[in-house]
Scaffold this motif. Structure first.
Motif, PDB file in Angstrom:
ATOM      1  N   SER A   1      26.793  44.064  42.810  1.00 50.38           N
ATOM      2  CA  SER A   1      28.253  44.137  42.824  1.00 50.38           C
ATOM      3  C   SER A   1      28.760  43.937  44.247  1.00 50.38           C
ATOM      4  CB  SER A   1      28.735  45.500  42.300  1.00 50.38           C
ATOM      5  OG  SER A   1      28.366  45.686  40.958  1.00 50.38           O
ATOM      6  N   TRP A   2      29.893  43.298  44.351  1.00 51.32           N
ATOM      7  CA  TRP A   2      30.533  43.148  45.660  1.00 51.32           C
ATOM      8  C   TRP A   2      32.036  43.155  45.485  1.00 51.32           C
ATOM      9  CZ3 TRP A   2      28.511  39.353  42.736  1.00 51.32           C
ATOM     10  CH2 TRP A   2      29.207  38.157  42.565  1.00 51.32           C
ATOM     11  N   GLN A   3      32.741  43.488  46.558  1.00 56.64           N
ATOM     12  CA  GLN A   3      34.196  43.566  46.483  1.00 56.64           C
ATOM     13  C   GLN A   3      34.817  43.042  47.771  1.00 56.64           C
ATOM     14  OE1 GLN A   3      34.905  47.860  46.004  1.00 56.64           O
ATOM     15  NE2 GLN A   3      35.582  47.965  48.119  1.00 56.64           N
ATOM     16  N   ARG A   4      36.095  42.686  47.660  1.00 51.37           N
ATOM     17  CA  ARG A   4      36.908  42.283  48.798  1.00 51.37           C
ATOM     18  C   ARG A   4      38.113  43.230  48.872  1.00 51.37           C
ATOM     19  NH1 ARG A   4      32.824  40.296  49.429  1.00 51.37           N
ATOM     20  NH2 ARG A   4      32.253  38.081  49.501  1.00 51.37           N
ATOM     21  N   ARG A   5      38.598  43.435  50.075  1.00 55.26           N
ATOM     22  CA  ARG A   5      39.743  44.343  50.329  1.00 55.26           C
ATOM     23  C   ARG A   5      39.434  45.798  49.970  1.00 55.26           C
ATOM     24  NH1 ARG A   5      44.030  40.694  47.370  1.00 55.26           N
ATOM     25  NH2 ARG A   5      43.955  42.421  45.910  1.00 55.26           N
ATOM     26  N   PRO A   6      38.520  46.490  50.689  1.00 55.41           N
ATOM     27  CA  PRO A   6      37.690  46.014  51.804  1.00 55.41           C
ATOM     28  C   PRO A   6      36.385  45.417  51.291  1.00 55.41           C
ATOM     29  CG  PRO A   6      37.360  48.349  51.497  1.00 55.41           C
ATOM     30  CD  PRO A   6      38.401  47.947  50.491  1.00 55.41           C
ATOM     31  N   ASN A   7      35.644  44.750  52.194  1.00 59.34           N
ATOM     32  CA  ASN A   7      34.357  44.185  51.827  1.00 59.34           C
ATOM     33  C   ASN A   7      33.330  45.285  51.610  1.00 59.34           C
ATOM     34  OD1 ASN A   7      35.460  41.647  52.091  1.00 59.34           O
ATOM     35  ND2 ASN A   7      34.563  41.244  54.101  1.00 59.34           N
TER      36      ASN A   7
ATOM     37  N   ILE B   1      39.294  43.574  45.062  1.00 64.28           N
ATOM     38  CA  ILE B   1      38.877  42.550  44.109  1.00 64.28           C
ATOM     39  C   ILE B   1      37.383  42.731  43.905  1.00 64.28           C
ATOM     40  CG2 ILE B   1      38.820  40.094  43.572  1.00 64.28           C
ATOM     41  CD1 ILE B   1      41.009  39.721  45.677  1.00 64.28           C
ATOM     42  N   ASN B   2      36.966  42.996  42.666  1.00 67.74           N
ATOM     43  CA  ASN B   2      35.594  43.390  42.379  1.00 67.74           C
ATOM     44  C   ASN B   2      34.870  42.348  41.540  1.00 67.74           C
ATOM     45  OD1 ASN B   2      35.592  46.529  43.187  1.00 67.74           O
ATOM     46  ND2 ASN B   2      37.557  45.983  42.279  1.00 67.74           N
TER      47      ASN B   2
ATOM     48  N   THR C   1      40.507  43.003  39.380  1.00 60.30           N
ATOM     49  CA  THR C   1      41.232  43.514  40.542  1.00 60.30           C
ATOM     50  C   THR C   1      41.742  44.903  40.237  1.00 60.30           C
ATOM     51  OG1 THR C   1      41.905  41.297  41.222  1.00 60.30           O
ATOM     52  CG2 THR C   1      43.165  43.132  42.120  1.00 60.30           C
ATOM     53  N   ALA C   2      41.418  45.856  41.105  1.00 60.41           N
ATOM     54  CA  ALA C   2      41.895  47.222  40.931  1.00 60.41           C
ATOM     55  C   ALA C   2      43.359  47.328  41.332  1.00 60.41           C
ATOM     56  CB  ALA C   2      41.052  48.187  41.770  1.00 60.41           C
TER      57      ALA C   2
END
Length: 329
Positions: A104-110, A78-79, A67-68
């Motif tokens: 790779s994918w992330q949330r907040r933002p997607n 969140i990565n 999480t950054a």
């Protein structure tokens, strides 16, 4: 070919530094997973840095999450990533690797994307079975724009970088005290240079150094060479690992309210490896050293297949010459 995770972050513009640092941390999961045997010492495929040897191996997959942090201290994106790497020996002391941080994918933002392809040529300069010591060097390249295009929600780095590396490892099986014999240390030092000083948007690509080390305690070695341990623990190697990246030059100007582009970033943490006959399982808790490195403890885990043990007479042997002599573990 362990990626220098904050090398990439350091080359980004300050306004995106927090997200870039965390996304680049995930990139550290990708290349250069390998186990190395020097005499009777097994150096596992450590996760924070590369091990010092060359082998025929397939790492698939390496999973990482982190999480950054935002500059105000609040959690950021969140990565996640799923990476891979394949290593092929050319001779007993020379290997070529290809790999990637993968998907790779992330949330907040997607956001979603594929990492760049990375290649590495690695050479063992010296090793000594009796002292369980090894020194090697490598040159690697991350090929810009070989992953997701710049139009993707999570694009790959647009610039190619070249990294010069030095590795070393030392087991303490030659120590006089039995309690020291299971210990080993490894280290890595990288110097990364971008092939382009700036990008189309005017942002700069930094030159960086990445450096790290591991302290290992091999229950595998203890059981074989010191005293017997319970069967449940015989193939375990707990360790403590650390890796840091420091930007050196061609840095973006600092922006108030943002992370500085000259900040050293990195992670430390405990790890645990299970060394099987034909594979290895590894997991590491990644503790960010500052908010520019991440907001919370991250996790990295990998599965490494020993092709030199699985298929020693075909894909698991060097293209030229005999394989390295191996100790028994």
């Amino acid at each position: 070919m362990k990626a220098s995770f904050l090398t990439r972050a350091s080359s980004r513009a300050p306004r995106t530094y927090a997200l870039a640092a965390c996304a680049a941390l995930l990139a550290g999961a990708s290349p250069a997973q390998a186990h190395t045997i020097v005499g009777d010492r097994v150096f596992p495929a450590t996760l924070a840095i590369d091990d010092p040897g060359v082998n025929d191996e397939l790492n698939l997959p390496t999973f990482t999450t982190m999480t950054a942090a935002n500059p105000d201290g609040s959690p950021g994106s969140i990565n996640y990533s799923l990476g891979w790497e394949y290593s092929k020996t050319i001779t007993a002391n020379l290997a070529l690797s290809v790999g990637s941080e993968g998907y790779s994918w992330q949330r907040r933002p997607n956001a979603y994307g594929w990492g760049n392809i990375e290649t590495q040529l690695k050479y063992v300069m010296w090793q000594d079975a009796k002292s369980e010591s090894i020194v090697s060097t490598a040159v690697s390249a991350e090929w810009g724009n070989s992953g997701s295009p710049q139009s993707a929600s999570l694009p790959s780095d647009p610039v190619t970088t070249v990294t010069f590396k030095l590795f070393a490892g030392k087991g303490f099986g030659d120590a006089s005290a039995d309690w020291l014999k299971p210990f080993a240390i490894t280290g890595e030092y990288d110097f990364t240079v971008p092939t382009r000083s700036s990008n189309a948007d005017g942002s700069l690509n930094a030159t960086t150094v990445t450096y790290g080390a591991t302290l290992q305690y091999s229950l595998l070695y203890m059981n074989a060479h010191v005293r017997e341990v319970p069967e449940l623990f015989r193939r375990l190697i707990p360790a403590f690992e650390a890796v840091f990246t420091t930007p050196l030059s061609n840095l973006e100007p600092s922006v108030p309210g943002e992370f500085g582009t000259n900040v050293t970033t990195g992670v430390v943490g405990p790890s645990l490896y299970y060394v099987g006959n034909n594979f290895q399982l590894g997991v590491m808790a990644q503790i960010p050293i500052n908010s520019a490195s991440g907001a919370h403890v991250g996790v990295m885990a990998s599965v490494d297949f020993y092709l030199d043990d699985i298929a020693p007479n075909s894909i698991g042997k060097p293209l030229f010459g005999a394989p390295q002599a191996r100790g028994r573990y």
